[in-house]
Design a protein around this motif. Structure first.
Motif, short mmCIF file in Angstrom:
data_model
loop_
_atom_site.label_atom_id
_atom_site.label_comp_id
_atom_site.label_asym_id
_atom_site.label_seq_id
_atom_site.Cartn_x
_atom_site.Cartn_y
_atom_site.Cartn_z
N THR A 170 -13.96 9.64 -6.55
CA THR A 170 -13.86 8.34 -6.18
C THR A 170 -12.32 7.75 -5.95
OG1 THR A 170 -15.60 8.02 -7.72
CG2 THR A 170 -13.54 6.01 -7.92
N LEU A 171 -10.77 9.17 -6.78
CA LEU A 171 -9.65 9.28 -6.12
C LEU A 171 -9.18 9.44 -4.64
CD1 LEU A 171 -8.66 10.35 -9.54
CD2 LEU A 171 -8.30 8.17 -8.57
N ASN A 172 -10.37 9.92 -4.08
CA ASN A 172 -10.01 10.36 -3.32
C ASN A 172 -10.69 9.35 -2.21
OD1 ASN A 172 -9.23 13.37 -4.24
ND2 ASN A 172 -11.50 14.36 -3.80
N GLU A 173 -11.62 8.75 -2.30
CA GLU A 173 -12.14 7.68 -1.60
C GLU A 173 -10.24 6.55 -1.55
OE1 GLU A 173 -15.60 6.09 -2.79
OE2 GLU A 173 -16.58 8.64 -2.24
N TYR A 174 -10.20 6.38 -2.52
CA TYR A 174 -9.32 5.65 -2.71
C TYR A 174 -8.18 6.07 -2.15
CZ TYR A 174 -5.52 2.27 -5.32
OH TYR A 174 -4.40 2.10 -5.09
N LEU A 175 -7.41 7.04 -2.23
CA LEU A 175 -6.20 7.64 -1.34
C LEU A 175 -6.55 7.37 0.17
CD1 LEU A 175 -3.52 8.60 -0.56
CD2 LEU A 175 -4.47 10.78 -1.41
N GLN A 176 -8.19 8.18 0.32
CA GLN A 176 -8.21 7.72 1.94
C GLN A 176 -8.46 6.52 2.37
OE1 GLN A 176 -11.68 10.29 2.95
NE2 GLN A 176 -11.29 10.13 5.22
N GLY A 177 -9.25 5.77 1.92
CA GLY A 177 -9.32 4.13 2.15
C GLY A 177 -7.66 3.48 2.41
N MET A 178 -6.88 4.04 1.22
CA MET A 178 -5.30 3.17 1.65
C MET A 178 -4.93 3.94 3.04
SD MET A 178 -3.39 3.06 -2.09
CE MET A 178 -3.02 4.14 -2.11
N TRP A 216 0.50 -1.18 0.09
CA TRP A 216 0.04 0.09 -0.18
C TRP A 216 0.71 1.12 -0.05
CZ3 TRP A 216 -3.48 -2.58 4.18
CH2 TRP A 216 -5.16 -3.26 2.96
N THR A 217 1.93 1.34 0.34
CA THR A 217 3.09 2.26 0.22
C THR A 217 3.26 2.19 -0.94
OG1 THR A 217 3.50 2.21 2.63
CG2 THR A 217 5.20 3.27 1.05
N VAL A 230 7.50 19.54 -9.17
CA VAL A 230 5.98 19.67 -9.39
C VAL A 230 4.82 18.69 -8.11
CG1 VAL A 230 6.46 19.22 -12.12
CG2 VAL A 230 6.60 17.24 -10.98
N PHE A 231 3.80 19.33 -8.66
CA PHE A 231 2.97 18.54 -7.45
C PHE A 231 1.70 18.33 -8.29
CE2 PHE A 231 2.23 22.55 -6.74
CZ PHE A 231 1.63 23.08 -6.75
N SER A 232 0.98 17.36 -7.79
CA SER A 232 -0.73 16.82 -8.09
C SER A 232 -1.29 17.00 -6.91
CB SER A 232 -0.40 15.07 -8.56
OG SER A 232 -0.08 14.86 -7.31
N PRO A 233 -2.71 17.33 -7.22
CA PRO A 233 -3.64 17.09 -5.92
C PRO A 233 -3.95 16.21 -5.36
CG PRO A 233 -4.60 17.92 -8.03
CD PRO A 233 -2.72 17.43 -8.19
N VAL A 234 -3.95 16.29 -3.30
CA VAL A 234 -4.38 15.67 -3.44
C VAL A 234 -6.13 15.08 -3.46
CG1 VAL A 234 -4.04 14.70 -0.70
CG2 VAL A 234 -2.35 15.15 -1.90
N ARG A 235 -6.61 16.55 -3.14
CA ARG A 235 -7.83 16.28 -3.44
C ARG A 235 -8.67 16.73 -4.38
NH1 ARG A 235 -11.87 19.80 -2.47
NH2 ARG A 235 -10.09 21.22 -1.25
#
Length: 884
Positions: free
Chosen positions: A559-567, A309-310, A548-553
């Protein structure tokens, strides 16, 4: 293979038959000797009986002198009164016969005894070929039975006894080898000792080991490998007690031999001169399996899931290849321009060319390379920082320079900041606020303090010579203005005016250019920060920070937010398990096996677990409290909600630190997961070798570290004035390390000092390669040899079977159910090595075993010796046997 096995079986059967024939021949020979002795005895008895008969007849012929001597009656035999001559004669004959038989009974041996079937029986003493004389003469002293006591080691209280029948030619070596075969131990590691503590020589016969008044009792115990001194007393005990080589004949030689033994160097002293030889010659496979107690399936699952998961989280947050390509595209458009290359700027004129021509060409032209591939939201900021007015007080020697010139501050700090209003710039700027893309919130003539700038999100920046805070004079331009041509013209006009008004002068120490870009193809943001330093040396030094950086939220894709928060939630559960389960488990193991739980807490494993816990808690807090706002909100603010430059350096700082902490977390998780992979014997050998080599090599680092830092310092002092790569001590250390790995650019940077370069490179090579690296290789090879022999010389002995994996993976109840019900065939056969007492050990008083010769010993012991099988497999069973 079947034919080969059959041939081997036939050969073994032939050898057994040969041994049986030899044994029977020995017995036949013994019986022949016994028969000859008995025949000779019978002949002797017959001759004696005949001689007695002749003497009796001669005595009767001489008038009964012999009979009278027997009767003690003065030559007359008493007669019964009142009888006739015939009766009297019969009584005299009966009396003579009785007396003769009594006399012969005292001279002749006892009659042989017969059993109920009429078969003659022999006593054990009569069957001896060489039996002890009844009178106890020394020349008849023999040993027929020896008692051997087996002791496992000096600390063991268990003793096993076994009696042996020995022959005339039985040697100590024959007796020791067969005793070792009987108990299933190595004949190399065990030796026979007398009850006086003296070694029994291998070539000595058992008949000569004991004195006549000494008990035939020997001890079979391990060798004392470090005992090399032999005193005359020990030699006296070792030498033969009887026979041609008994000790009294060699007593006169003892002082001379003892002196020679002390002068002559023994094998132990010879091997002790060479480090490692004695240890190499004496070490054995120790069956190292104790580490398996700390490796459990649940622990492997915890770290494996955390590892997976990391890696997935890092891939979700930032793709390295995409980030590199995006950064390079934005960076090259501003730095590799034909009008002025950013990296080659060295003067104020070149700096103004880049500011006035290159920057507006890429930012305010719709068909520029930068705007064709990227979306430019928000504002671009030009910020200048200058020091206060120069005076003679700032001169280090206390006076003015030649011609009365004052001295200015070299560094831009909170104390040396120039904060006055720029009147010439203010006059020009009047009426231009908010016109043609100019910001109405910032004025290039007014100083803004660091605290006020940080309130609007502006952060400090690290330069080459020093770090710069957020203060200074700033001007902002809207890069999303409806009329970019007007903004382009206004920007060029303002740069010309600012240059004429002296906005950048000899007091200026830094000029910053910052803006933010967004690439929709990669869905990533690019933070751009270009710094032009103007130190008091009159040269311009440039540097940049483009990342460079990408948005966390993601507001558009929940769905991507839920995926990241779930991990992150699952990883939090695993980290809590490490904190509440793994760390206490390892601490309990250390406290029970090594005496202190602090050894684990402050050891490599404990520090790694605590670091994993602390790192992830920090990652979770930083991500969901500081970087959760990085989404499309900055874009919305840049499209009209903001009226000034919005610095995203804070967000990108936390994002970058979050990525770095994720990398460190991954490193420690891989380390802990690799530790559990020691379940495999090859991994264990490599792991143990590296760990032991590292701890041993630390001793050498005490000497090597000061020398290495000396090389860094010498390089800094030699090339710092001429080469920027050696400007600071740590940059010099980095450059020297790059030289060691063969970086040509780092080597070229030393060419400014040719003479010093040759001496320095040769000295560095001799020390690093010939001493440092070769020392590490020697330590690594030595440790690998020791680990391989002690922990896995034959790796096949440590292989697991189905039974071992079941016992390790399943709980005890499920393991018993699986083995007893589902797969009973995998249950291993009980090995005699696992039993508390050897099955062939015999208490005192057990029946003896004939040992007339070496061949008969092997034949007699073959049926009772423990069977030979494969070497023990060090697995779960061996581990269970070691547990208390």
């Amino acid at each position: 293979a079947q034919i080969r096995n059959r041939i081997a079986g036939v050969q073994a059967e032939r050898e057994r038959q040969t041994e049986n024939i030899e044994h029977l021949q020995e017995k036949l020979k013994a019986l022949n000797y016994e028969l000859a002795a008995r025949k000779e005895q019978v002949d002797r008895c017959q001759r004696e009986q005949l001689e007695v008969k002749r003497n009796a007849e001669a005595a009767q012929a001489n008038g009964g002198g012999f009979l009278s001597n027997l009767l003690g009656g003065g030559g007359q035999i008493a007669t019964a009164p009142g009888g006739d001559d015939e009766d009297q004669r019969e009584k005299e004959q009966e009396s003579v016969r009785r007396l003769i038989e009594e006399q012969l009974g005292t001279w002749m041996p006892d009659r042989p005894e017969h059993n109920q079937y009429g078969i003659r029986t022999f006593s054990e003493r009569e069957l001896m070929v060489e039996r002890v004389d009844k009178n106890g003469g020394d020349e008849m002293h023999t040993v027929d039975t020896v008692l051997i006591t087996h002791v496992k080691n000096s600390r063991s209280e268990e003793k096993y006894h076994l009696s042996y029948r020995v022959g005339k030619h039985t040697t100590s070596k024959m007796l020791r080898e067969d005793a070792c075969v009987y108990w299933g131990i190595s004949e190399v590691e065990y030796i026979l000792w007398t009850m006086n503590g003296a070694k029994v020589a291998d070539d000595m016969r058992i008949q000569n080991c004991f004195s006549p008044d000494e008990t035939a009792h020997l001890t079979l115990s391990p060798k004392v490998t470090t005992r090399t001194d032999v005193s005359p007393t020990i030699l006296n005990l070792i030498w033969a007690k009887t026979g041609p080589n008994k000790v009294r004949r060699r007593a006169q030689q003892m002082p001379a031999q003892a002196a020679q033994a002390e002068e002559r160097e023994n094998l132990y002293a010879q091997m002790a001169k060479i480090p490692g030889v004695w240890k190499f010659m004496t070490q054995r496979d120790l069956g190292v399996v104790d580490h398996l107690q700390r490796i459990r399936p649940i622990s492997i699952c915890i770290y494996f899931c955390l590892l997976v998961w990391t890696v997935a989280t890092m891939g979700f947050l930032r793709t390295p290849a995409d980030g590199f390509n995006l950064r390079l595209g934005v960076y090259e458009t501003l730095t590799d321009n034909e009008l002025q290359h950013f990296d080659t700027i060295r003067s104020s004129k070149e700096m103004w060319t880049w500011l006035a021509d290159v920057v507006p060409q890429q930012l305010f032209v719709n068909n520029s390379d930068l705007r064709m591939s990227n979306y430019m939201p928000g504002w671009v900021r030009i910020r200048m920082q200058q020091v206060r007015q120069p005076t003679q007080e700032f001169c280090s020697f206390g006076g003015a320079l030649a011609g009365g010139l004052p001295c200015s501050e070299a560094l831009y700090t909170e104390v040396t900041q120039g904060k006055e209003d720029l009147d010439a710039v203010r006059q020009y700027w009047q009426g231009l606020e908010g016109v043609d893309g100019r910001s109405g919130e910032t004025q290039p003539w007014k100083f803004v303090s660091d605290a006020e700038a940080r309130a609007h999100g502006v952060q400090s920046q690290a330069g080459v010579y020093q770090d710069f805070d957020a203060s200074g004079y700033s001007v902002d331009y809207n890069v999303q203005h409806d009329d970019l041509d007007a903004v382009h013209a206004a920007y060029k006009q303002d740069m010309e005016a600012l240059r004429g008004a002296g906005w950048i002068s000899d007091r200026t120490r830094a000029v910053h250019v910052a803006f933010t870009a967004y690439n929709g193809n990669y869905d990533m943001w690019v933070s751009n920060w270009y710094l032009l330093e103007l130190p008091a040396t009159g040269i311009v030094v440039v540097s940049s920070d483009v990342d460079v950086f990408s948005p966390v939220r993601d507001d558009e894709n929940p769905t991507l937010n839920e995926y990241l928060q779930g991990m992150d939630t699952w990883r939090m559960i695993l980290v809590i398990l490490i904190l509440l389960y793994q760390i206490p488990l390892d601490a309990y193991y250390e406290s029970t096996h090594k005496g202190s739980a602090l050894k684990h807490i402050f050891g490599p494993l404990g520090v790694s677990d605590l670091t994993i816990v602390c790192l992830y808690f920090t990652i979770y807090i930083v991500r969901w409290l500081y970087t959760v706002s990085i989404g499309y909100q900055p874009l919305l603010r840049s499209q009209g909600q903001s009226v000034r430059f919005m610095d995203e350096s804070t967000s990108i700082y936390y994002y970058r630190q979050n990525i770095v902490m994720e990398a460190f977390l991954l490193m420690f998780v891989v380390y802990r997961f690799g530790y559990f992979m020691r379940l495999n014997r090859f991994v264990f050998l490599i792991w143990q070798t590296i760990v032991r080599s590292f701890w041993r090599f630390l001793r050498f680092l005490i000497i090597f570290t000061p020398i290495v830092f000396g090389f860094f310092l010498v390089a800094h002092k030699i090339w710092a004035p001429t080469t920027p790569e050696f400007r600071t001590f740590w940059s010099s250390a980095t450059t020297v390390l790059m030289v060691l790995v063969g970086d040509l650019e780092a080597i070229k940077s030393m060419q400014s000092q040719q003479a010093w370069m040759i001496l320095y490179i040769v000295g560095l090579y001799v020390f690093i390669v010939l001493f440092f690296i070769n020392t590490w290789v020697a330590v690594l090879v030595q440790e690998y040899q020791e680990v391989r022999v002690a922990s896995g010389y034959n790796v096949k002995d440590y292989r697991w079977g189905e039974y071992d994996y079941v016992q390790w993976f399943f709980p005890q109840v499920l393991a018993k159910l699986y083995v007893n019900k589902l797969r009973p065939s995998i249950k291993p056969v009980t090995n005699e090595d696992d039993e508390e007492e050897p099955p062939n050990s015999m208490p005192l008083g057990s029946p003896s075993i004939s040992l007339d010769s070496a061949s008969s010993l092997h034949v007699c012991m073959r049926a009772r010796a423990r069977p030979y099988g494969p070497r023990p497999r060090w697995g779960v069973r061996a581990l269970a046997a070691r547990r208390p």
